[in-house]
Design a protein around this motif. Structure first.
Motif, PDB file in Angstrom:
ATOM      1  N   VAL A 168       0.836  -1.200   0.000  1.00 36.04           N
ATOM      2  CA  VAL A 168       0.000   0.000   0.000  1.00 36.04           C
ATOM      3  C   VAL A 168       0.874   1.255   0.000  1.00 36.04           C
ATOM      4  CG1 VAL A 168      -1.689   1.313   1.344  1.00 36.04           C
ATOM      5  CG2 VAL A 168      -1.946  -1.164   1.093  1.00 36.04           C
ATOM      6  N   LEU A 169       1.988   1.209   0.736  1.00 34.99           N
ATOM      7  CA  LEU A 169       2.933   2.328   0.713  1.00 34.99           C
ATOM      8  C   LEU A 169       3.453   2.553  -0.702  1.00 34.99           C
ATOM      9  CD1 LEU A 169       4.783   4.430   2.086  1.00 34.99           C
ATOM     10  CD2 LEU A 169       6.382   2.561   2.568  1.00 34.99           C
ATOM     11  N   ALA A 170       3.800   1.461  -1.404  1.00 30.50           N
ATOM     12  CA  ALA A 170       4.294   1.582  -2.775  1.00 30.50           C
ATOM     13  C   ALA A 170       3.211   2.128  -3.709  1.00 30.50           C
ATOM     14  CB  ALA A 170       4.781   0.226  -3.276  1.00 30.50           C
ATOM     15  N   LEU A 171       1.985   1.690  -3.517  1.00 29.11           N
ATOM     16  CA  LEU A 171       0.873   2.212  -4.322  1.00 29.11           C
ATOM     17  C   LEU A 171       0.736   3.720  -4.128  1.00 29.11           C
ATOM     18  CD1 LEU A 171      -1.766   1.790  -6.026  1.00 29.11           C
ATOM     19  CD2 LEU A 171      -2.933   1.480  -3.824  1.00 29.11           C
ATOM     20  N   ALA A 172       0.785   4.162  -2.868  1.00 27.27           N
ATOM     21  CA  ALA A 172       0.640   5.588  -2.579  1.00 27.27           C
ATOM     22  C   ALA A 172       1.785   6.394  -3.167  1.00 27.27           C
ATOM     23  CB  ALA A 172       0.561   5.795  -1.071  1.00 27.27           C
ATOM     24  N   VAL A 173       3.003   5.903  -3.001  1.00 23.83           N
ATOM     25  CA  VAL A 173       4.166   6.615  -3.553  1.00 23.83           C
ATOM     26  C   VAL A 173       4.081   6.650  -5.080  1.00 23.83           C
ATOM     27  CG1 VAL A 173       6.684   6.588  -3.774  1.00 23.83           C
ATOM     28  CG2 VAL A 173       5.623   6.090  -1.571  1.00 23.83           C
ATOM     29  N   GLY A 174       3.595   5.544  -5.690  1.00 26.93           N
ATOM     30  CA  GLY A 174       3.416   5.516  -7.138  1.00 26.93           C
ATOM     31  C   GLY A 174       2.403   6.542  -7.602  1.00 26.93           C
ATOM     32  N   ALA A 175       1.314   6.715  -6.827  1.00 28.42           N
ATOM     33  CA  ALA A 175       0.310   7.718  -7.184  1.00 28.42           C
ATOM     34  C   ALA A 175       0.865   9.131  -7.057  1.00 28.42           C
ATOM     35  CB  ALA A 175      -0.922   7.556  -6.300  1.00 28.42           C
ATOM     36  N   ILE A 176       1.765   9.341  -6.102  1.00 30.90           N
ATOM     37  CA  ILE A 176       2.367  10.667  -5.905  1.00 30.90           C
ATOM     38  C   ILE A 176       3.368  10.991  -7.010  1.00 30.90           C
ATOM     39  CG2 ILE A 176       3.858  12.026  -4.383  1.00 30.90           C
ATOM     40  CD1 ILE A 176       2.573  10.501  -2.027  1.00 30.90           C
TER      41      ILE A 176
END
Length: 520
Positions: free
Chosen positions: A414-422
């Motif tokens: 989920v952290l990677a998903l969020a960083v990817g969205a940013i």
């Protein structure tokens, strides 16, 4: 002219039931992208393969396999090795004795032992359910440098009064007493044999009607500095006891003397080289012993023992794979120009990101749980067959490690998903998460950095989440190197996971805000 009828008004909330459709769409998208599906399967295989390779070697000292470590009443692996002068007590009763000397030796040279006393060398009175290793017990004791203590069932330790912390001597002996009443053992101490102070009580459920009661001495290893860092030298201790006073019904006759158990190789004790013994002395006894009565912990003294963490060493590799999947769930859509279609189908952009997070987090959780559930019993079986004892832990601890591995991978994804969205760039997002989480973990646990720097990294970076996999416990009454390189994290397991979740939550909140504000 006929009036145009107004459209009927509805009381349904806008978007009611829409999140279920968005979630189903994201799940359909995930399972139809075979690269993501096979990556999840590959993560399971990688975690298991790395764990198997890391535990493939056999113990040359025990080529025919190794017996399991003794297990205490709480389900944890224990050391239970000491010299015992004992009789059987029938029902309720008490034992009282004075200790006038406790000395030790560190055999740095077989021909010239160096005088020294381990801080947790122990001499005192003990009530033990049986002579079997791991059986329930309660003991009152003097120690090398921690004063009078009451300890029971391996993990429990109660300090005596503050005035009883000095070394015992003929001029300043310590009187110790244990009294049994049913399943309750009460410990007392005295400076003069007349005025007694209660130290503590232990409830030993199911204690035998005729337990073994008497005098004991044991000594774990002594910490020493070596050319490569902190090491442990084997040690033995000798205690001098005065006249023993018994209360209650006893079997009578001569005292029996026995070496209880053998050193499990986890206390670096002298008992592998020198057997204990007891001789009458001035109406009492002089007893020599080595080993320990304590839980088994990690560290240099237990280098020959494998833990659950050894079987899950591949978790970081599987985590990297799931980080790539997590970041890809959003960055691939940016790269291929599909994000506009996704957001058009789900106008509430925050819901879209939440749905993606639930899907990738759930898949990562299953990857972690399945991998751990397979590797923990398989690693134990392979290790014991290869001659390595395995650190037994309570069922609750083992369950926490298995479930925690799933939560670790889920939070990282989920952290990677969020960083990817940013960042909207897959390679950059994966690099940021790996550098911020995996790299600190590797640096801290591989002894690359000083211990304090390693602890700092594991407190303030997302790598703190790996603490959820720690199965070894820290006990103040057991000396070892409590450092990340020995499997000890500076934060408690759930606290460490909370740090990782805080990073994931903060990043996710920032991603939702940016996704709403950006013109896709």
């Amino acid at each position: 002219m006929t009036a145009t009828s107004a459209p009927p008004r509805t009381t349904a909330r806008p978007g009611r039931g829409g999140f279920g459709r968005v979630l189903h769409a994201e799940w359909t998208k995930f399972r139809t992208v075979w690269g993501w599906v096979w990556s999840a399967v590959g993560a399971v295989l990688v975690i298991c393969l790395v764990g198997l390779l890391a535990t493939a070697a056999d113990n040359k000292a025990a080529p025919n396999g190794s017996s399991a470590l003794p297990v205490g009443p709480g389900g944890q692996a224990v050391n239970d090795s000491f010299y015992f002068v004992h009789q059987k007590l029938r029902g309720d009763g008490s034992i009282t004795v004075s200790v006038s000397s406790l000395t030790g030796v560190v055999p740095t040279n077989p021909d010239d032992g160096t005088s020294g006393l381990a801080p947790w060398a122990k001499a005192g009175v003990i009530v033990k359910d049986s002579l079997d290793q791991g059986s329930s017990y309660a003991a009152m004791m003097v120690t090398g440098s921690h004063g009078v203590r009451m300890q029971y069932d391996y993990t429990h330790d109660i300090a005596g009064t503050a005035g009883a912390t000095g070394a015992v001597s003929e001029e300043a002996p310590r009187w110790l007493r244990l009294r049994r009443t049913g399943d309750t053992l009460t410990g007392y101490q005295s400076a003069d044999g007349s005025r007694w102070t209660q130290v503590g009580r232990a409830d030993l459920s199911g204690l035998s009607a005729t337990p073994e009661v008497g005098l004991f001495v044991t000594s774990p290893s002594v910490e020493e500095e070596t050319g490569t860092g902190t090491g442990f030298a084997p040690a033995a201790a000798t205690g001098t006891f005065g006249q023993v006073t018994l209360g209650g019904r006893w079997t009578g006759g001569a005292w029996a003397s026995d070496q209880v158990g053998r050193d499990a190789g986890t206390s670096a004790s002298y008992s592998r080289d020198t057997r204990g013994g007891a001789t009458p002395s001035g109406g009492g006894f002089e007893v020599t012993g080595a080993g320990d009565i304590a839980p088994v912990v990690g560290g240099p003294a237990t280098s020959g023992v494998r833990t659950i963490e050894n079987f899950l060493v591949g978790a970081f590799a599987g985590l990297i794979i799931m980080v790539v999947v997590g970041a890809g769930c959003i960055t691939v859509e940016y790269r291929r120009g599909l994000i506009a279609l996704t957001l058009a189908a789900g106008p509430r952009r925050g819901r879209v990101l939440v749905a993606k997070g639930l899907v990738v987090g759930s898949v990562a959780f299953l990857v972690g749980v399945v991998s751990a559930a397979v590797m923990v019993p398989l690693g134990r079986q392979r290790s014991e067959a290869g001659g390595f004892p395995v650190l037994t832990v309570p069922t609750a601890t083992g369950l926490r490690v298995v479930v925690g591995t799933g939560l670790l991978l889920a939070a990282a994804s989920v952290l990677a998903l969020a960083v990817g969205a940013i960042l909207r760039r897959g390679v950059v997002a994966v690099t940021v998460v790996v550098v911020g989480m995996v790299l600190p973990y590797l640096l801290a646990t591989a002894s690359v950095l000083p211990d304090e720097a390693s602890r700092w990294l594991l407190r303030v970076t997302p790598a703190a989440g790996f603490a959820i996999q720690q199965s070894v416990e820290r006990y103040d009454q057991v000396v070892t190197v409590y450092a990340p390189s020995s499997g000890y994290f500076p934060l408690a397991p759930w606290t460490g996971l909370a740090v990782l979740c805080a990073y994931a939550a903060a990043s996710f909140a920032a991603a939702v805000v940016l996704l709403r504000r950006r013109d896709v």
